[in-house]
Design an enzyme around this catalytic site. Structure first.
Site, PDB file in Angstrom:
ATOM      1  N   LYS A  71       0.828  -1.210   0.000  1.00 60.75           N
ATOM      2  CA  LYS A  71       0.000   0.000   0.000  1.00 60.75           C
ATOM      3  C   LYS A  71       0.868   1.268   0.000  1.00 60.75           C
ATOM      4  O   LYS A  71       0.616   2.213  -0.758  1.00 60.75           O
ATOM      5  CB  LYS A  71      -0.929  -0.017   1.212  1.00 60.75           C
ATOM      6  CG  LYS A  71      -1.689   1.273   1.458  1.00 60.75           C
ATOM      7  CD  LYS A  71      -2.554   1.651   0.259  1.00 60.75           C
ATOM      8  CE  LYS A  71      -2.959   3.103   0.302  1.00 60.75           C
ATOM      9  NZ  LYS A  71      -4.213   3.348   0.921  1.00 60.75           N
ATOM     10  N   CYS A 110      -3.254  10.928   2.105  1.00 58.95           N
ATOM     11  CA  CYS A 110      -2.605   9.658   1.758  1.00 58.95           C
ATOM     12  C   CYS A 110      -1.280   9.887   1.060  1.00 58.95           C
ATOM     13  O   CYS A 110      -0.222   9.557   1.573  1.00 58.95           O
ATOM     14  CB  CYS A 110      -3.516   8.860   0.829  1.00 58.95           C
ATOM     15  SG  CYS A 110      -5.182   8.767   1.453  1.00 58.95           S
TER      16      CYS A 110
HETATM   17  N1  SAJ Z   1      -2.424  15.056  -8.293  1.00 59.66           N
HETATM   18  C1  SAJ Z   1      -1.666  15.822  -9.149  1.00 59.66           C
HETATM   19  N2  SAJ Z   1      -1.459  15.383 -10.415  1.00 59.66           N
HETATM   20  C2  SAJ Z   1      -1.973  14.195 -10.863  1.00 59.66           C
HETATM   21  C3  SAJ Z   1      -2.721  13.405  -9.978  1.00 59.66           C
HETATM   22  C4  SAJ Z   1      -2.938  13.867  -8.699  1.00 59.66           C
HETATM   23  O1  SAJ Z   1      -1.180  16.897  -8.791  1.00 59.66           O
HETATM   24  O2  SAJ Z   1      -1.746  13.876 -12.043  1.00 59.66           O
HETATM   25  C5  SAJ Z   1      -2.664  15.529  -6.913  1.00 59.66           C
HETATM   26  C6  SAJ Z   1      -4.141  15.759  -6.597  1.00 59.66           C
HETATM   27  O3  SAJ Z   1      -4.576  17.008  -7.029  1.00 59.66           O
HETATM   28  C7  SAJ Z   1      -4.125  15.607  -5.102  1.00 59.66           C
HETATM   29  C8  SAJ Z   1      -3.052  14.549  -4.845  1.00 59.66           C
HETATM   30  O4  SAJ Z   1      -2.256  14.520  -6.016  1.00 59.66           O
HETATM   31  O5  SAJ Z   1      -3.744  16.808  -4.470  1.00 59.66           O
HETATM   32  C9  SAJ Z   1      -3.570  13.161  -4.560  1.00 59.66           C
HETATM   33  O6  SAJ Z   1      -4.670  12.851  -5.417  1.00 59.66           O
HETATM   34  P1  SAJ Z   1      -4.865  11.411  -6.072  1.00 59.66           P
HETATM   35  O7  SAJ Z   1      -6.091  11.451  -6.884  1.00 59.66           O
HETATM   36  O8  SAJ Z   1      -3.626  10.997  -6.761  1.00 59.66           O
HETATM   37  O9  SAJ Z   1      -4.971  10.422  -4.845  1.00 59.66           O
HETATM   38  P2  SAJ Z   1      -5.861  10.357  -3.494  1.00 59.66           P
HETATM   39  O10 SAJ Z   1      -5.014  10.889  -2.384  1.00 59.66           O
HETATM   40  O11 SAJ Z   1      -7.204  10.924  -3.672  1.00 59.66           O
HETATM   41  O12 SAJ Z   1      -6.024   8.757  -3.356  1.00 59.66           O
HETATM   42  C10 SAJ Z   1      -4.865   7.951  -3.323  1.00 59.66           C
HETATM   43  C11 SAJ Z   1      -5.083   6.781  -4.314  1.00 59.66           C
HETATM   44  N3  SAJ Z   1      -3.837   6.078  -4.513  1.00 59.66           N
HETATM   45  C12 SAJ Z   1      -3.338   5.839  -5.755  1.00 59.66           C
HETATM   46  O13 SAJ Z   1      -3.877   6.233  -6.755  1.00 59.66           O
HETATM   47  C13 SAJ Z   1      -2.080   5.046  -5.824  1.00 59.66           C
HETATM   48  C14 SAJ Z   1      -6.162   5.851  -3.755  1.00 59.66           C
HETATM   49  O14 SAJ Z   1      -6.302   4.699  -4.570  1.00 59.66           O
HETATM   50  C15 SAJ Z   1      -5.810   5.439  -2.326  1.00 59.66           C
HETATM   51  O15 SAJ Z   1      -6.808   4.580  -1.773  1.00 59.66           O
HETATM   52  C16 SAJ Z   1      -5.729   6.694  -1.501  1.00 59.66           C
HETATM   53  O16 SAJ Z   1      -4.656   7.494  -2.004  1.00 59.66           O
HETATM   54  C17 SAJ Z   1      -5.477   6.307  -0.059  1.00 59.66           C
HETATM   55  O17 SAJ Z   1      -6.429   6.375   0.740  1.00 59.66           O
HETATM   56  O18 SAJ Z   1      -4.361   5.863   0.264  1.00 59.66           O
END
Ligand code: SAJ
Length: 425
Positions: free
Chosen positions: A209, A263
Site C-alpha cells: 500500500k 494519503c
Molecule cells: N495530483 C496531481 N497530479 C496528478 C494526480 C494527482 O497533482 O496527475 C494531486 C491531486 O490534485 C491531489 C493529490 O495529487 O492533491 C492526490 O490525489 P490522487 O487522486 O492521486 O490520490 P488520493 O489521495 O485521492 O487517493 C490515493 C489513491 N492512490 C493511488 O492512486 C495510488 C487511492 O487509490 C488510495 O486509496 C488513496 O490514495 C489512499 O487512501 O491511500
C-alpha cells in the site's frame, strides 16, 4: 445468520465500507469518537461528502443493517479504519490505531477476525497483535488452538469521489499475521469484492500500500518538477506533457499546486522512516511536491509586484477536483499565505463547501460564488480543476492576470496580461 461486523472509524473509508457491507446484508455496527457523526448516521445522514453515500446510508439504517455508536459491540469481524497521520518529524503516528485496537480489546472473542484497513507502516499489524495479547492473555494467535484470533492487514485502496464503486471493484491485498488469518480474511473480502483478492503476509501488504501511493507521489513530483523547469524555460508544460505522452511508453501525470490529501502526501514518509538511507528518490519526490505551493505563491507575488493591494480571486480549496475534502490541501495553504500579501479581501470560490475552515476565518478571506470572485479580481488563481470552473468563460477573465495551476483555461495570454511564464504550470 448474517455476520456481524464492527467498524472502528467512520470517516472517508470506514463509513463507505460500513454502508457497502450493510447493503450486502451484513449486520454492521460503526464506531466513532465523533458523537455528531454517530447521531447523523443513526438518522440516515452523513458528515462527509462522497457521491451516493448518503443515499446508501439512509437505506441501510432504515433497514436496520447499520447502527452507529461511540462504543464497539461484540462482533465476528472487527475492521479498523482510523487515520494514520505523521508527527511533526514525519514519523508515523499510530495513536489512533492503538486507541481503536484498545477500544475493541474487551469485546474480542476466540474465532474473531481483526482487520486493519488503515494505511500503516510496516510492522503495525504485528503491533496490533502485541497490544491485544498483552491485555488478553486468554487469547492466542497459535494455529489450531481453541482461543485463537485471526489478525490481518487489508489496506484500503479506494479513490475519493469513487469510493462506493471501488470498494467493490478494486483488487484487494490481504496479508495476515499467519496463513490462516490471511485465508479467513480473503474469504471475508470475497463475499463482497468483485476484484481479485490477492493473498500475502502482513508486512508485504503494508509495504504494498505504501508503495502504491509513493509510486504516484514520485510520478506527480516528476510532473511538478517539469512544470517548474518549463516555467524557467518559458515552455508550456501542458503542451509538453501532451506531446511526450504520445510516446507509447511515456505517461506523465499532471502538475498542480502541490500534492494534498491524507494519503499521498503522508504515506511515502512511512517508507522514508523505515529506510532513511535507501529511500532517496521517495524522499526527494516528497520534497519536490512540498515546495510547489510556495512556487505558486511566488508566481502570484511576482504577478502583483506592480499593483498596490490587488484583489485576488482563488478558485478551489479542496485537495483535488470535484470533492469537498480540504485535508492537507495545497490550495488551503496557498490561500492562507496569500491573505498576508494584500490588504484587500481575498475571494475564494469553492462550490463544494458552505463555510471556510476555522483557521481561515479570521483572515481577510471571503468565501464567495465564482461569479463574485471573478468580478472583484485583479488576479485569478486557479487552484483546483473542478468541472464547475471549466465553465468559466474567457470574457470573465478578460483584463485579469490569470495564474492557472491546473492548465484548464484556454486563454489569450496577451489580452489577459499573462506571460506563458506566469501561466504556471
Ligand atoms: N495530483 C496531481 N497530479 C496528478 C494526480 C494527482 O497533482 O496527475 C494531486 C491531486 O490534485 C491531489 C493529490 O495529487 O492533491 C492526490 O490525489 P490522487 O487522486 O492521486 O490520490 P488520493 O489521495 O485521492 O487517493 C490515493 C489513491 N492512490 C493511488 O492512486 C495510488 C487511492 O487509490 C488510495 O486509496 C488513496 O490514495 C489512499 O487512501 O491511500
Amino acid at each position: 445468520m448474517s455476520l456481524k461486523v464492527c467498524i472502528v472509524g467512520l470517516g472517508y473509508i470506514g463509513l463507505p465500507t460500513a454502508a457497502v457491507l450493510a447493503d450486502k446484508g451484513f449486520m454492521v455496527h460503526g464506531v466513532d469518537v465523533n458523537e455528531n457523526a454517530v447521531n447523523l448516521i443513526n438518522n440516515g445522514q452523513v458528515h462527509i461528502y462522497e457521491p451516493d453515500l448518503e443515499k446508501v446510508v439512509k437505506k441501510v439504517v432504515a433497514a436496520g443493517n447499520l447502527t452507529a455508536d461511540i462504543d464497539p459491540i461484540k462482533a465476528d469481524i472487527y475492521i479498523l479504519a482510523v487515520p494514520t497521520p505523521f508527527k511533526e518529524n514525519h514519523k508515523p503516528d499510530l495513536a489512533y490505531v492503538e486507541s481503536a485496537t484498545k477500544s475493541i480489546i474487551p469485546y474480542i472473542e476466540p474465532g474473531n477476525l481483526i482487520i486493519l484497513e488503515s494505511t500503516s507502516p510496516v510492522g503495525t499489524t504485528e503491533k496490533i497483535v502485541e497490544w491485544i495479547l498483552n491485555e488478553r492473555t486468554d487469547l492466542s494467535i497459535d494455529e489450531n488452538k481453541s482461543n485463537q484470533v485471526f489478525v490481518s492487514h487489508c489496506p484500503e485502496r479506494v479513490l475519493p469521489g469513487k469510493i462506493l464503486k471501488e470498494i467493490i471493484q478494486n483488487d484487494r491485498i490481504v496479508g495476515g499475521i499467519n496463513k490462516i488469518s490471511t485465508q479467513k480474511t480473503a474469504e471475508f473480502y470475497e463475499l463482497f469484492v468483485d476484484g481479485k483478492v490477492l493473498q500475502t503476509n502482513a508486512k508485504t501488504a503494508e509495504l504494498t500500500k505504501l508503495t502504491e501511493n509513493s509510486y504516484r507521489d514520485v510520478n506527480i513530483a516528476f510532473a511538478n518538477e517539469l512544470s517548474m523547469i518549463c516555467d524557467d524555460l518559458e515552455i508550456d508544460v501542458w503542451e509538453l506533457i501532451k506531446l511526450a505522452n504520445h510516446h507509447p511508453r511515456v505517461n506523465i501525470l499532471q502538475p498542480g499546486p502541490g500534492v494534498g490529501g491524507h494519503c499521498i502526501a503522508v504515506d511515502p514518509w512511512f517508507i522514508v522512516d523505515a529506510a532513511p538511507e535507501r529511500a532517496k528518490l521517495i524522499q526527494t519526490a516528497r520534497n519536490v511536491n512540498d515546495i510547489k505551493p510556495q512556487f505558486v505563491i511566488d508566481k502570484v507575488k511576482s504577478a502583483i509586484s506592480n499593483k498596490i493591494n490587488p484583489t485576488i480571486a482563488c478558485l478551489g480549496l479542496s485537495f483535488k477536483a470535484n470533492i469537498d475534502d480540504l485535508r492537507e490541501s495545497p490550495a488551503v495553504e496557498i490561500v492562507s499565505k496569500l491573505a498576508s500579501l494584500t490588504k484587500n479581501m481575498v475571494y475564494v470560490s469553492e462550490p463544494h463547501i458552505n463555510e471556510l475552515p476555522l483557521h481561515l476565518l479570521n483572515l481577510n478571506i471571503q468565501l464567495s460564488s465564482t461569479e463574485d470572485a471573478l468580478k472583484h479580481a485583479d488576479v485569478v488563481l486557479l487552484l483546483v480543476e473542478h468541472d464547475y470552473f471549466k465553465l468559466v468563460d474567457n470574457i470573465s477573465l478578460k483584463n485579469k492576470v490569470v495564474i492557472d495551476t491546473k492548465g484548464i483555461f484556454q486563454i489569450n495570454n496577451e489580452e489577459n496580461e499573462i506571460m506563458t511564464k506566469a501561466k504556471i504550470k
